[in-house]
Scaffold this motif. Structure first.
Motif, PDB file in Angstrom:
ATOM      1  N   TRP A 107     -10.987  65.193 -11.821  1.00  0.00           N
ATOM      2  CA  TRP A 107     -11.678  66.195 -12.623  1.00  0.00           C
ATOM      3  C   TRP A 107     -12.724  66.886 -11.762  1.00  0.00           C
ATOM      4  O   TRP A 107     -13.312  66.290 -10.863  1.00  0.00           O
ATOM      5  CB  TRP A 107     -12.299  65.574 -13.872  1.00  0.00           C
ATOM      6  CG  TRP A 107     -13.240  64.444 -13.617  1.00  0.00           C
ATOM      7  CD1 TRP A 107     -14.582  64.521 -13.381  1.00  0.00           C
ATOM      8  CD2 TRP A 107     -12.914  63.038 -13.584  1.00  0.00           C
ATOM      9  NE1 TRP A 107     -15.110  63.271 -13.204  1.00  0.00           N
ATOM     10  CE2 TRP A 107     -14.110  62.342 -13.327  1.00  0.00           C
ATOM     11  CE3 TRP A 107     -11.733  62.308 -13.761  1.00  0.00           C
ATOM     12  CZ2 TRP A 107     -14.149  60.948 -13.219  1.00  0.00           C
ATOM     13  CZ3 TRP A 107     -11.783  60.924 -13.651  1.00  0.00           C
ATOM     14  CH2 TRP A 107     -12.977  60.264 -13.394  1.00  0.00           C
ATOM     15  N   ALA A 128      -8.193  66.934 -23.381  1.00  0.00           N
ATOM     16  CA  ALA A 128      -9.044  67.553 -24.407  1.00  0.00           C
ATOM     17  C   ALA A 128     -10.214  66.635 -24.746  1.00  0.00           C
ATOM     18  O   ALA A 128     -11.353  67.091 -24.898  1.00  0.00           O
ATOM     19  CB  ALA A 128      -8.214  67.859 -25.655  1.00  0.00           C
ATOM     20  N   ILE A 176     -12.783  66.709 -21.803  1.00  0.00           N
ATOM     21  CA  ILE A 176     -13.543  67.966 -21.698  1.00  0.00           C
ATOM     22  C   ILE A 176     -14.466  68.129 -22.903  1.00  0.00           C
ATOM     23  O   ILE A 176     -15.599  68.608 -22.778  1.00  0.00           O
ATOM     24  CB  ILE A 176     -12.567  69.150 -21.493  1.00  0.00           C
ATOM     25  CG1 ILE A 176     -11.995  69.069 -20.072  1.00  0.00           C
ATOM     26  CG2 ILE A 176     -13.253  70.492 -21.733  1.00  0.00           C
ATOM     27  CD1 ILE A 176     -11.041  70.157 -19.664  1.00  0.00           C
ATOM     28  N   GLU A 177     -14.005  67.675 -24.065  1.00  0.00           N
ATOM     29  CA  GLU A 177     -14.835  67.739 -25.274  1.00  0.00           C
ATOM     30  C   GLU A 177     -16.083  66.855 -25.158  1.00  0.00           C
ATOM     31  O   GLU A 177     -17.192  67.258 -25.501  1.00  0.00           O
ATOM     32  CB  GLU A 177     -13.973  67.282 -26.468  1.00  0.00           C
ATOM     33  CG  GLU A 177     -14.707  66.992 -27.750  1.00  0.00           C
ATOM     34  CD  GLU A 177     -14.987  68.250 -28.564  1.00  0.00           C
ATOM     35  OE1 GLU A 177     -14.223  69.220 -28.397  1.00  0.00           O
ATOM     36  OE2 GLU A 177     -15.972  68.238 -29.326  1.00  0.00           O
ATOM     37  N   ASP A 185     -19.688  67.605 -21.137  1.00  0.00           N
ATOM     38  CA  ASP A 185     -20.064  68.997 -20.836  1.00  0.00           C
ATOM     39  C   ASP A 185     -19.956  69.322 -19.360  1.00  0.00           C
ATOM     40  O   ASP A 185     -19.821  70.478 -18.977  1.00  0.00           O
ATOM     41  CB  ASP A 185     -21.545  69.229 -21.211  1.00  0.00           C
ATOM     42  CG  ASP A 185     -21.729  69.232 -22.694  1.00  0.00           C
ATOM     43  OD1 ASP A 185     -20.711  69.230 -23.405  1.00  0.00           O
ATOM     44  OD2 ASP A 185     -22.908  69.227 -23.128  1.00  0.00           O
ATOM     45  N   ASP A 219     -15.348  70.762 -16.058  1.00  0.00           N
ATOM     46  CA  ASP A 219     -14.726  72.066 -16.348  1.00  0.00           C
ATOM     47  C   ASP A 219     -13.213  72.041 -16.208  1.00  0.00           C
ATOM     48  O   ASP A 219     -12.531  72.960 -16.691  1.00  0.00           O
ATOM     49  CB  ASP A 219     -15.279  73.138 -15.398  1.00  0.00           C
ATOM     50  CG  ASP A 219     -16.514  73.824 -15.971  1.00  0.00           C
ATOM     51  OD1 ASP A 219     -16.922  73.466 -17.098  1.00  0.00           O
ATOM     52  OD2 ASP A 219     -17.068  74.703 -15.295  1.00  0.00           O
ATOM     53  N   GLU A 220     -12.696  71.045 -15.505  1.00  0.00           N
ATOM     54  CA  GLU A 220     -11.251  71.051 -15.213  1.00  0.00           C
ATOM     55  C   GLU A 220     -10.806  69.616 -14.975  1.00  0.00           C
ATOM     56  O   GLU A 220     -11.543  68.822 -14.384  1.00  0.00           O
ATOM     57  CB  GLU A 220     -10.999  71.892 -13.956  1.00  0.00           C
ATOM     58  CG  GLU A 220      -9.562  72.027 -13.546  1.00  0.00           C
ATOM     59  CD  GLU A 220      -9.361  72.999 -12.379  1.00  0.00           C
ATOM     60  OE1 GLU A 220      -8.230  73.463 -12.194  1.00  0.00           O
ATOM     61  OE2 GLU A 220     -10.340  73.289 -11.656  1.00  0.00           O
ATOM     62  N   GLN A 276      -8.132  73.304 -18.169  1.00  0.00           N
ATOM     63  CA  GLN A 276      -9.432  73.895 -17.814  1.00  0.00           C
ATOM     64  C   GLN A 276     -10.211  74.227 -19.075  1.00  0.00           C
ATOM     65  O   GLN A 276      -9.621  74.624 -20.089  1.00  0.00           O
ATOM     66  CB  GLN A 276      -9.215  75.175 -16.985  1.00  0.00           C
ATOM     67  CG  GLN A 276      -8.546  74.881 -15.645  1.00  0.00           C
ATOM     68  CD  GLN A 276      -7.993  76.112 -14.953  1.00  0.00           C
ATOM     69  OE1 GLN A 276      -7.755  77.141 -15.585  1.00  0.00           O
ATOM     70  NE2 GLN A 276      -7.773  75.989 -13.656  1.00  0.00           N
ATOM     71  N   ARG A 277     -11.526  74.072 -18.986  1.00  0.00           N
ATOM     72  CA  ARG A 277     -12.377  74.493 -20.098  1.00  0.00           C
ATOM     73  C   ARG A 277     -12.293  76.003 -20.232  1.00  0.00           C
ATOM     74  O   ARG A 277     -12.434  76.727 -19.237  1.00  0.00           O
ATOM     75  CB  ARG A 277     -13.828  74.069 -19.828  1.00  0.00           C
ATOM     76  CG  ARG A 277     -14.786  74.364 -20.965  1.00  0.00           C
ATOM     77  CD  ARG A 277     -16.223  73.999 -20.583  1.00  0.00           C
ATOM     78  NE  ARG A 277     -16.401  72.579 -20.325  1.00  0.00           N
ATOM     79  CZ  ARG A 277     -16.575  71.657 -21.276  1.00  0.00           C
ATOM     80  NH1 ARG A 277     -16.607  72.034 -22.541  1.00  0.00           N
ATOM     81  NH2 ARG A 277     -16.724  70.383 -20.979  1.00  0.00           N
ATOM     82  N   GLU A 278     -12.039  76.482 -21.462  1.00  0.00           N
ATOM     83  CA  GLU A 278     -11.971  77.927 -21.708  1.00  0.00           C
ATOM     84  C   GLU A 278     -13.248  78.610 -21.237  1.00  0.00           C
ATOM     85  O   GLU A 278     -14.351  78.083 -21.450  1.00  0.00           O
ATOM     86  CB  GLU A 278     -11.795  78.212 -23.205  1.00  0.00           C
ATOM     87  CG  GLU A 278     -10.418  77.929 -23.761  1.00  0.00           C
ATOM     88  CD  GLU A 278      -9.375  78.965 -23.369  1.00  0.00           C
ATOM     89  OE1 GLU A 278      -9.667  79.838 -22.519  1.00  0.00           O
ATOM     90  OE2 GLU A 278      -8.256  78.877 -23.900  1.00  0.00           O
ATOM     91  N   THR A 318     -14.472  79.202 -18.277  1.00  0.00           N
ATOM     92  CA  THR A 318     -15.153  78.800 -17.043  1.00  0.00           C
ATOM     93  C   THR A 318     -14.349  79.290 -15.839  1.00  0.00           C
ATOM     94  O   THR A 318     -13.124  79.446 -15.923  1.00  0.00           O
ATOM     95  CB  THR A 318     -15.312  77.271 -16.954  1.00  0.00           C
ATOM     96  OG1 THR A 318     -14.012  76.675 -17.001  1.00  0.00           O
ATOM     97  CG2 THR A 318     -16.170  76.750 -18.096  1.00  0.00           C
TER      98      THR A 318
END
Ligand SMILES: O=c1[nH]c(=O)c2[nH]c(=O)[nH]c2[nH]1
Length: 296
Positions: free
Chosen positions: A181, A225, A228-229, A232, A235-236, A278-280, A282
């Motif tokens: 990650w 998910a 990433i949730e 914080d 990001d990936e 990936q986090r939306e 970013t």
């Protein structure tokens, strides 16, 4: 002679096996690392003319790693960042580089003060990529084998003349989790990397247990998910996971039924499911992943 141009290059000392013992008291601790240092910058003359004036010897890079281990190592990420800071500040022409580590986990035998056994099933990984002022940190692990004995199935896939696999709504799902990650650039200052590692690993394992898996693909998505949730700072995340097939053994020649009790654990071939999440919203950092093998 065909004219050629020097493009990407880096060099250093690979796989320095550093074991650091903390022995301030009779109760010792140890950190067991495999560290690779690679420098990037103005090294053209070395490649093109044999001029080594800029070549910080790989032997010096090795010595620096061991000398830095004289101080407490902290997390692998912190150790690698300290190496990146050192090489880029000590030598004007070193504009960046790549520092990587694997960490092997040890536990006390019983509660013994100075005797240990290799315990962690997984190998922890960390990579620091420095490019000028930008630092990218990628952490992860590989070799975490997990299995659930029900609550997994695989149906609804297309059938053609080569399809023989029977649909199943109750199978074993097993895999060796390999994951890496990437931390958000502004999140790493002062981050507790050890605690974050433990939390991400726990999130991945807990998510694996949860609910019904319609495919390993869906399980990878759910694990990503959840990570990433709940984090914080991430990001990936990438996964590379073999589907360690467990085929129901046919016991009918022996006059026996087999209601999901006896399986043949095949070691190859195996499905291999890989994905990047990936986090939306970013930015991507694809350059930082160069050289990290085994992921898509
Ligand atoms: O979870 C699975 N994903 C697949 O893509 C696949 N293909 C297959 O044969 N079995 C499975 N299982």
């Amino acid at each position: 002679m065909t004219p050629i141009r020097l493009a990407a290059n880096q060099y250093g000392k690979a796989e320095n096996r550093v074991v650091r013992v903390t022995r301030d008291t009779d109760r010792h601790d140890l950190v067991d690392l495999n560290v690779t240092s690679q420098l990037r910058g103005d090294f053209d003359a070395a490649f093109l003319e044999g001029d080594n004036a800029h070549v910080v010897a790989t032997d010096t890079q090795k010595n620096t790693i061991f000398a830095f281990a004289r101080e407490p190592i902290g997390s692998p990420e912190e150790f690698l960042v300290s190496l990146a800071d050192h090489f880029t500040s000590e030598f004007a022409w070193v504009s960046g580089g790549r520092w990587a580590a694997e960490e092997y986990g040890w536990s006390r035998i019983g509660d013994h003060d100075h005797s240990f056994y290799r315990s962690a099933p997984e190998t922890r990984t960390a990579v620091v990529v420095r490019d000028g002022d930008a630092t990218t940190l990628i952490s992860g692990f590989h070799g975490l084998t997990v299995m659930k004995t029900t609550q997994s199935g695989f149906v609804g896939y297309p059938r053609d003349r080569y399809t023989t696999l029977p649909e199943t709504e109750d199978r074993i799902l097993a895999t060796d989790v390999s994951t890496r990650w990437r931390y958000a650039a502004d999140a790493v200052e002062g981050l507790d990397f050890d605690a974050t590692y433990d939390s991400i690993k726990a999130t991945i394992m807990e998510t694996f247990t949860k609910g019904y898996s319609k495919a390993l693909q869906q399980t990878l998505h759910d694990m990503a998910a959840a990570v990433i949730e709940a984090h914080d700072v991430v990001d990936e995340i990438k996964f590379s996971c073999p589907n360690k097939h467990h085929f129901l053994s046919d016991l009918s020649p022996f006059g026996l039924d087999n209601p999901g009790v006896v399986f043949y654990a095949a070691d190859r071939p195996y499905g291999l499911i890989e994905a990047t999440f990936q986090r939306e919203g970013t930015p991507t950092k694809d350059a930082a992943w160069v050289g990290i093998a085994g992921f898509c």
